[in-house]
Motif scaffolding. Structure first.
Motif, mmCIF file in Angstrom:
data_model
loop_
_atom_site.group_PDB
_atom_site.id
_atom_site.type_symbol
_atom_site.label_atom_id
_atom_site.label_comp_id
_atom_site.label_asym_id
_atom_site.label_seq_id
_atom_site.Cartn_x
_atom_site.Cartn_y
_atom_site.Cartn_z
ATOM 1 N N THR A 1 0.814 -1.229 0.000
ATOM 2 C CA THR A 1 0.000 0.000 0.000
ATOM 3 C C THR A 1 0.847 1.279 0.000
ATOM 4 O OG1 THR A 1 -0.261 -0.123 2.411
ATOM 5 C CG2 THR A 1 -2.007 -1.116 1.057
ATOM 6 N N HIS A 2 2.004 1.199 -0.618
ATOM 7 C CA HIS A 2 2.773 2.425 -0.867
ATOM 8 C C HIS A 2 3.513 2.239 -2.180
ATOM 9 C CE1 HIS A 2 5.722 5.703 0.856
ATOM 10 N NE2 HIS A 2 5.511 5.847 -0.449
ATOM 11 N N MET A 3 2.975 2.849 -3.229
ATOM 12 C CA MET A 3 3.660 2.774 -4.524
ATOM 13 C C MET A 3 3.317 3.986 -5.374
ATOM 14 S SD MET A 3 1.655 -0.186 -6.622
ATOM 15 C CE MET A 3 1.959 -1.354 -5.313
ATOM 16 N N VAL B 1 -2.767 9.060 -1.423
ATOM 17 C CA VAL B 1 -1.771 10.091 -1.731
ATOM 18 C C VAL B 1 -0.698 10.083 -0.648
ATOM 19 C CG1 VAL B 1 -3.044 11.943 -0.526
ATOM 20 C CG2 VAL B 1 -1.571 12.535 -2.469
ATOM 21 N N GLU B 2 0.523 10.398 -1.048
ATOM 22 C CA GLU B 2 1.602 10.604 -0.080
ATOM 23 C C GLU B 2 1.856 12.104 -0.030
ATOM 24 O OE1 GLU B 2 5.441 8.787 -0.957
ATOM 25 O OE2 GLU B 2 6.198 9.255 1.051
ATOM 26 N N LEU B 3 1.387 12.724 1.054
ATOM 27 C CA LEU B 3 1.544 14.168 1.192
ATOM 28 C C LEU B 3 2.905 14.484 1.795
ATOM 29 C CD1 LEU B 3 -1.930 15.130 2.775
ATOM 30 C CD2 LEU B 3 -1.224 15.434 0.370
ATOM 31 N N GLY C 1 1.321 10.598 5.445
ATOM 32 C CA GLY C 1 2.015 11.871 5.681
ATOM 33 C C GLY C 1 3.494 11.567 5.772
ATOM 34 N N SER C 2 4.312 12.266 4.987
ATOM 35 C CA SER C 2 5.753 11.978 4.978
ATOM 36 C C SER C 2 6.549 13.264 5.103
ATOM 37 C CB SER C 2 6.153 11.298 3.659
ATOM 38 O OG SER C 2 5.617 10.001 3.579
ATOM 39 N N SER C 3 7.755 13.123 5.615
ATOM 40 C CA SER C 3 8.698 14.245 5.625
ATOM 41 C C SER C 3 9.693 14.054 4.502
ATOM 42 C CB SER C 3 9.488 14.281 6.942
ATOM 43 O OG SER C 3 8.680 14.678 8.002
ATOM 44 N N HIS C 4 9.607 14.911 3.488
ATOM 45 C CA HIS C 4 10.578 14.902 2.392
ATOM 46 C C HIS C 4 11.407 16.180 2.398
ATOM 47 C CE1 HIS C 4 7.475 12.152 0.269
ATOM 48 N NE2 HIS C 4 8.431 11.396 0.750
ATOM 49 N N ILE C 5 10.849 17.226 2.983
ATOM 50 C CA ILE C 5 11.509 18.534 3.015
ATOM 51 C C ILE C 5 11.562 19.015 4.461
ATOM 52 C CG2 ILE C 5 11.345 20.964 2.273
ATOM 53 C CD1 ILE C 5 11.921 18.960 0.018
ATOM 54 N N GLY D 1 4.779 8.205 7.090
ATOM 55 C CA GLY D 1 5.620 7.417 6.180
ATOM 56 C C GLY D 1 7.061 7.326 6.655
ATOM 57 N N HIS D 2 7.706 6.231 6.305
ATOM 58 C CA HIS D 2 9.164 6.016 6.480
ATOM 59 C C HIS D 2 9.834 6.943 7.503
ATOM 60 C CE1 HIS D 2 9.243 9.415 3.684
ATOM 61 N NE2 HIS D 2 8.884 8.686 2.654
ATOM 62 N N ILE D 3 9.534 6.709 8.795
ATOM 63 C CA ILE D 3 9.926 7.660 9.844
ATOM 64 C C ILE D 3 11.430 7.972 9.881
ATOM 65 C CG2 ILE D 3 10.143 7.855 12.381
ATOM 66 C CD1 ILE D 3 7.251 7.021 12.578
#
Ligand SMILES: [Zn+2]
Ligand SMILES: [Zn+2]
Length: 274
Positions: free
Chosen positions: A5-7, A82-84, A108-112, A154-156
């Motif tokens: 469930t993450h793609m 969605v991956e926000l 919810g993910s941290s990318h920035i 997401g991916h902590i």
């Protein structure tokens, strides 16, 4: 077999795989179901050497995904979410999106962090690796306080994929204070985390987050755990998922979670799919 469930597919700025190619690969691998979670990263910092647009047309996404759901209805359940890319100042914008689109699942993910992408060396300039990692974790806590309308974080420990020494000197214990604060806050809010097997793909020898964080989440009472390979190519779907039943059982879990229409369904790890 499992749900992945993450793609991503070609709606994501860093992916050129068609959604059909991802679905066909999931069917070939015998997965029980999948969920697309394309990247929506507003205010992604412009990078002239590597220009990427990390936003996309959500109405077009709705149309495409609904068409694929009916086309593959008798072969594979296809969910979409969605991956926000969370940043504290985007909270209101993200709330608006979720009012206007009915997703199955929101990561919810941290990318920035502080306007910088930890993927690039500039994020680490002028500070130690430990300080850069610590800042990454602190910013997760800030993001959760600003915005809570996601299902899992997401991916902590994503930052350790890209640091100068990756995860060589990294451990949960080194950052336990702030990681515990994140996990307690998520549990209090009824939110989950994901186990993201891209960590294996990046050669870390561990998923993101690492086993010690998964164990700690479980120990603190966390129960909502989704599975994702973060595939950007068909061959990456369900990457190293065969390692998960044993790994997650050792961390204390008996179930994993799939979100449908933003509601959690729990599936036995022994059973795989349902
Ligand atoms: Zn991500
Ligand atoms: Zn992703």
């Amino acid at each position: 077999m499992f749900w992945d469930t993450h793609m991503h597919c070609s709606f994501s700025g860093d992916c050129d795989s068609s959604p059909q190619s991802m679905i066909e690969a999931a069917i070939a691998k015998g997965l029980t179901g999948i969920c697309f979670t394309d990247h929506m990263d507003y205010d992604y910092p412009p990078n002239p050497d590597h220009p990427i647009v990390f936003t996309f047309d959500l109405h077009e996404y709705d149309r495409t995904m609904r068409e694929l759901q009916s086309r593959y209805a008798d072969r594979l359940p296809v969910l979409y979410g969605v991956e926000l890319g969370l940043q504290p100042h985007l909270a209101q914008k993200h709330r608006q999106i979720l009012q206007n689109h009915s997703f199955d699942f929101v990561i919810g993910s941290s990318h920035i962090v502080d306007g910088k992408d930890p993927y690039y060396a500039s994020y680490y300039e002028g500070r130690t690796e430990q300080a850069a990692y610590e800042r990454y974790f602190l910013s997760i806590h800030e993001n959760i306080r600003a915005f809570q309308d996601f299902d899992v974080y997401g991916h902590i420990d994503y930052v350790v994929r890209y640091g100068p020494n990756k995860n060589t000197f990294y451990s949960y214990r080194k950052y336990a204070d702030i990681i515990d604060e994140i996990l307690k806050l998520l549990i209090e809010l009824g939110k989950g985390i994901e186990v993201n097997t891209a960590g294996f793909k990046y050669g870390l020898g561990h998923p993101n987050p690492c086993e010690d964080i998964l164990k700690r989440y479980h120990e603190l009472g966390g129960e909502i755990l989704t599975l994702g390979a973060d595939a950007h190519k068909p061959e990456q779907i369900a990457y190293d998922f065969d390692r998960l039943p044993q790994l997650l059982t050792a961390c204390g879990f008996s179930y994993y979670t799939v979100f449908k229409n933003r509601k959690a369904e729990f599936i036995s790890l022994k059973k795989g799919g349902f």
